[in-house]
Design a protein around this motif. Structure first.
Motif, PDB file in Angstrom:
ATOM      1  N   GLN A  99       0.823  -1.208   0.000  1.00 34.39           N
ATOM      2  CA  GLN A  99       0.000   0.000   0.000  1.00 34.39           C
ATOM      3  C   GLN A  99       0.866   1.271   0.000  1.00 34.39           C
ATOM      4  O   GLN A  99       0.651   2.180  -0.794  1.00 34.39           O
ATOM      5  N   GLU A 100       1.885   1.317   0.879  1.00 29.50           N
ATOM      6  CA  GLU A 100       2.740   2.522   0.934  1.00 29.50           C
ATOM      7  C   GLU A 100       3.438   2.735  -0.423  1.00 29.50           C
ATOM      8  O   GLU A 100       3.655   3.859  -0.865  1.00 29.50           O
ATOM      9  N   THR A 101       3.778   1.618  -1.037  1.00 30.47           N
ATOM     10  CA  THR A 101       4.513   1.715  -2.296  1.00 30.47           C
ATOM     11  C   THR A 101       3.645   2.292  -3.408  1.00 30.47           C
ATOM     12  O   THR A 101       4.090   3.144  -4.173  1.00 30.47           O
ATOM     13  N   ILE A 102       2.392   1.837  -3.470  1.00 28.89           N
ATOM     14  CA  ILE A 102       1.554   2.406  -4.548  1.00 28.89           C
ATOM     15  C   ILE A 102       1.078   3.815  -4.190  1.00 28.89           C
ATOM     16  O   ILE A 102       0.852   4.627  -5.077  1.00 28.89           O
ATOM     17  N   ASP A 103       0.993   4.099  -2.887  1.00 29.17           N
ATOM     18  CA  ASP A 103       0.668   5.482  -2.511  1.00 29.17           C
ATOM     19  C   ASP A 103       1.745   6.441  -3.021  1.00 29.17           C
ATOM     20  O   ASP A 103       1.458   7.560  -3.436  1.00 29.17           O
ATOM     21  N   ALA A 104       2.985   5.986  -2.981  1.00 29.58           N
ATOM     22  CA  ALA A 104       4.098   6.854  -3.389  1.00 29.58           C
ATOM     23  C   ALA A 104       4.045   7.193  -4.879  1.00 29.58           C
ATOM     24  O   ALA A 104       4.641   8.170  -5.314  1.00 29.58           O
ATOM     25  N   VAL A 105       3.355   6.377  -5.667  1.00 19.90           N
ATOM     26  CA  VAL A 105       3.338   6.650  -7.120  1.00 19.90           C
ATOM     27  C   VAL A 105       1.967   7.108  -7.615  1.00 19.90           C
ATOM     28  O   VAL A 105       1.729   7.208  -8.822  1.00 19.90           O
TER      29      VAL A 105
END
Ligand code: SF4
Ligand code: SF4
Ligand code: SF4
Lengths: 189, 739
Positions: B281-287
């Motif tokens: 989740q954090e990873t896709i939030d970043a993009v």
């Protein structure tokens, strides 16, 4: 000519699409024991300004070799495998007829030696069941030595072509060029 | 005293580089060698199998080794010509000492050792143990890497040991550890030939790992699509399905935008993400804001190409992603690597047949050399030097107290900075040529000149070795037995073909003697390389890079064994993660959020052009060996400045014009090669040369915060036409005169 023991199934294939222009074939050719440290294969950029495409020029080992046919000294010999050998040192008179006759521009006259030299498909290796040096090392296998069945199985999208048309002259060769499927003959103008 | 004793051209005249076209004794012996020795090429991380022809204790030629499974006889030009490094006229046959105003003179081993030991002791007494540093290289075998790690910590007792893998793939190592808890390419190359889609990012495979191209062409014969990400149309890109001509520095923007497209289209492996990963989740939030317009702006690649790449990747069932220095040589190298891994994890295509991911190691033992403890922060088995348990285990293997073991030291470029600041006063280096290979090399030269004592172990007098007080004549690859680990994780056997000539010695023996004279002889009592390997096996046991189950005999019997191989009955692990048990603390693969940030130095009105660097097929790294091999030099005799015709037109530059390239760190002149095969805003210079031809005079010493890898792949430059032209024929003469 020493006695040879070729595997008659084997053939030589060149696929320019794969060539990465690395020159390993040239350097390995010069290591072949018959060449005296000269390479008989040549790699060139087609037009470096616009592309990194390279071509490899190797003797095509014609079924009916023009180079041998025009040689006044009968110095160029074709063996039972179809390999057209480099000029016999004791016979070659350095007249350059072969250089002019070859439709592929292959034989080179070595000025210092007054001798024609060309690829003889590493006959010292091929006649002993090994692969030619250039095709052995070619890291991308743009040069391949093996059977027709092998290459057709391995490379389903291309076909080996060994028939060339120069004007109204047809030349069939022992060396095959890999072309997109559906190609049967190459017309060279 | 590490200034040059005499002018560089006088040193070059005597010690080269000179070009050799034939073995010194001619080709005598090549037809009827005494023996054929099966070994491997001494250059890149492919470690192609090759047989060396040996006559009278000299390498006289080569014969392809058809049975070795990775390359089956195939070689690149470096592999074909590698035999000429042996028996070369420039080879150091004696150790040398520097004599002010005179140059170098041969010196006995006794004297070289005495002087070295005295100086090490003096410097450590006066300035502390860490004031004597060590730098090593990853062209060395696993045995030597292991021994150097132990040598620095146990004999020299310094924390400041690092290696030239720091300039190579440490960003990949940092990323791999964060994501998987283990640092190795996930698959053998065999899987590559059957993948449906292959992304090659920042990896000029055709020139730097040529024998790998065969696997890519095989995959394409099997129907694979190929995407090449590179600012240049490298030979592999010429026929690719998609070439993404990225602006140097834009990698994480591209991969982040591709991740967003995967999410938007639900091209995800939900089962894998849920059960075997964390941090999604954090990873896709970043993009989430990385739309195509943003991506086009930050990558310099058109929107439709980015979309097409994501679609090809997203819809495939099997895939392989490969990267090399183009992705890693950045101040955000680790981020770039993580953004690649995020794409792999999102589609769950890892640990399955024909699915893989990996970095390609540029140096011969780039893989093994990063596992056995000659990195400043690492102990054998890929253990962490700051972890008390790891320290305790290795201290026991080494027979020392844990508290005696030094802690984490400085990385390679940081060591140079510390020398420059006057904190490090002495150095020993082996198989490392920082004066050519480190960025900002005018600064590196100034640092070397400040050393009070510098000792170098090498086989040729490299650009860096010219600055040494003592040069110990070490061994070539073919002179010492050992193992190396290839880029696919296969441990292979190097067999000694010849013994070192005249007064040169095996590197291992040199290190053992120094260790013994420093009072640590009992810890370095190895009878041969196999004994070192056996200690390495034990030291790696239980670590993530576990070699315990690998023996010399097993390597020979199987033509290589893939690590991890934890027990003698274990067959080795060509494909990682089939069990889905990752080596991270929670056993899961970790997504890592990556936020795009620009390069350390971006273009502006004063320095308006992007400069990037790389390699050419006929040269290897800093060229210490390959710049001495005639045909390899002739193939590409000088570094050229590749420039697009549109940019060239702006400056009135024509092909072969001599161009001054200037950055905030230095300037140098290069002939232009005007070609359409490069981005319009970027110029490229290969870095293999030293002195006036060094591309690394221009590059920047900014480091990635985690991996401490320098940003070789991007800086800002000015182009100034000199009005002179260099004709191709005149090249060499013109270049020699500039040395
Ligand atoms: S290609 Fe030229 S040199 Fe070779 S056989 Fe044919 S005519 Fe002779
Ligand atoms: S070895 Fe193969 S890839 Fe290299 S130049 Fe020759 S034909 Fe091309
Ligand atoms: S340099 Fe690399 S690709 Fe070339 S022969 Fe050596 S190991 Fe193989």
């Amino acid at each position: 000519m020493p006695e040879t023991n070729y595997n008659q199934e084997m053939a030589f294939f060149v696929d320019m699409q794969r060539c990465i222009g690395c020159h390993a074939c040239e350097m390995a050719c010069a290591e072949c024991e018959t060449n005296g440290q000269e390479s008989m294969i040549h790699v060139n950029y087609v037009e470096r300004a616009v592309s990194v495409q390279t071509t490899v020029q190797v003797c095509m080992h014609c079924e009916n070799p023009a180079c041998a046919n025009v040689c006044p000294a009968d110095a160029i010999h074709q063996d039972d495998f179809g390999v057209v050998h480099t000029a016999n040192t004791s016979r070659c008179i350095g007249c350059s007829n072969c250089v002019l006759a070859c439709p592929f521009g292959v034989p080179k006259k070595m000025e210092e030696a007054e001798l024609m030299m060309k690829c003889n498909m590493c006959y010292d290796r091929t006649s002993a069941g090994k692969k030619p040096m250039c095709a052995t090392v070619c890291p991308s296998q743009a040069l391949y030595y093996g059977t027709k069945e092998e290459i057709e199985r391995m490379r389903p999208n291309s076909v080996p072509v060994n028939s060339f048309v120069f004007g109204n002259q047809e030349v069939n060769t022992k060396v095959n060029i890999m072309m997109p499927k559906g190609t049967h003959q190459l017309i060279v103008d | 005293m590490a200034k040059l004793p005499i002018a560089a051209d006088q040193i070059i005249e005597k010690y080269g580089p000179h070009k050799a076209y034939a073995p010194q004794a001619g080709f005598y012996g090549a037809h009827e060698p005494d023996k054929l020795v099966k070994t491997h090429c001494c250059y890149c991380g492919m470690q192609c199998g090759i047989q060396l022809k040996v006559k009278d204790n000299k390498v006289a030629g080569f014969e392809p080794w058809m049975e070795f499974p990775f390359n089956e006889g195939r070689l690149c030009p470096k592999g074909v010509e590698r035999y000429l490094q042996n028996n070369h006229p420039d080879r150091l046959l004696n150790s040398l000492q520097r004599v002010e105003g005179k140059g170098f003179e041969a010196v006995s081993w006794e004297r070289a050792m005495d002087k070295t030991i005295n100086e090490i002791n003096r410097i450590q007494r006066e300035y502390g143990r860490d004031a004597f540093a060590m730098l090593s290289g990853v062209s060395l075998t696993n045995e030597k890497s292991y021994m150097i790690g132990k040598f620095a910590r146990v004999a020299l007792k310094t924390a400041n040991l690092d290696y030239n893998g720091r300039l190579c793939m440490v960003s990949a190592g940092g990323g791999n550890k964060k994501a998987f808890g283990l640092d190795r390419s996930s698959n053998s190359w065999a899987d590559l030939a059957y993948a449906e889609i292959i992304i090659v990012a920042g990896a000029n495979i055709s020139e730097t790992f040529p024998t790998l191209t065969h696997y890519i062409w095989r995959a394409r014969d099997n129907g694979a699509k190929l995407i090449v990400v590179d600012p240049r149309v490298i030979p592999l890109a010429r026929t690719a399905d998609l070439h993404l001509p990225i602006r140097p520095g834009g990698d994480s923007a591209l991969f982040g935008a591709m991740l967003k497209i995967l999410v938007d289209n639900d091209w995800l492996d939900h089962d894998f993400i849920e059960n075997h990963t964390s941090g999604f989740q954090e990873t896709i939030d970043a993009v989430k804001d990385y739309d195509l317009d943003w991506a086009e702006e930050h990558t310099g690649i058109s929107k439709d190409k980015i979309l097409e790449a994501a679609t090809l990747w997203g819809k495939a069932k099997t895939s392989f992603l490969l990267h090399a220095r183009g992705v890693e040589h950045h101040t955000k190298g680790v981020d770039n690597v993580l953004s690649c891994i995020n794409l792999v994890l999102a589609t769950g295509r890892i640990g399955k047949p024909y699915c893989g991911y990996g970095t390609i190691t540029g140096q011969g033992n780039g893989q093994g050399g990063r596992e056995h403890g000659h990195k400043c922060d690492q102990l054998p088995g890929n253990r962490d030097i700051t972890n008390p348990e790891h320290r305790k285990y290795i201290a026991e293997v080494w027979g020392i107290e844990e508290k005696e073991m030094p802690g984490k030291g400085l990385t390679a470029y940081e060591q140079i900075e510390a020398i420059h600041r006057g904190e490090i006063k002495g150095m020993i280096s082996i198989c490392f040529n920082p004066l050519v290979s480190l960025p900002n090399n005018n600064f590196v030269r100034q640092a070397l000149e400040k050393l009070e004592f510098y000792i170098c172990i090498d086989s040729f007098l490299s650009e860096t070795a010219r600055h040494a007080d003592i040069i110990m004549a070490g061994s070539l690859h073919e002179e010492e037995e050992g193992t190396v680990t290839t880029a696919e994780g296969r441990v292979v056997k190097i067999n000694a073909a010849v013994s070192p000539p005249e007064n040169a010695r095996r590197d291992g023996e040199i290190l053992m003697e120094i260790a013994s004279r420093l009072g640590a002889g009992d810890k370095f009592n190895f009878a041969n390389s196999e004994a070192i390997f056996n200690e390495l096996r034990l030291a790696s046991k239980g670590g993530t890079a576990d070699y315990y189950g690998i023996t010399y005999q097993k390597i020979v019997d199987n033509m290589g064994v893939f690590w991890p191989c934890p027990s003698l009955d274990h067959p080795g692990t060509p494909r990682l993660w089939e069990d889905r048990k990752f080596k991270t603390p929670d056993g899961k693969a970790h997504f890592n959020p990556v936020t795009y940030r620009p390069a350390a130095e971006v273009t502006d009105s004063a320095y308006p052009v992007v400069l990037t660097t790389g390699r050419v097929v006929s040269q290897y790294l800093s060229g210490t060996s390959t710049r001495r091999i005639g045909k390899l030099v002739d193939q590409y005799p000088e570094p050229l400045l590749e420039i697009h015709p549109k940019l060239a037109f702006q400056y009135g530059i024509k092909n072969r014009d001599l161009i001054k390239v200037k950055t905030r760190r230095g300037e140098a002149e290069f002939p232009a090669q005007v070609v359409e095969t490069i981005r319009e805003d970027t110029v490229f210079i290969p870095y293999h040369w030293g002195g006036k031809h060094a591309a690394n005079q221009l590059t920047i010493g900014s480091l990635d915060p985690i991996s401490k890898i320098p940003e070789f792949k991007v800086c800002a430059c000015q182009l100034i036409p000199t009005g002179k032209m260099v004709s191709e024929d005149a090249t060499e003469a013109a270049y020699q005169s500039q040395l």
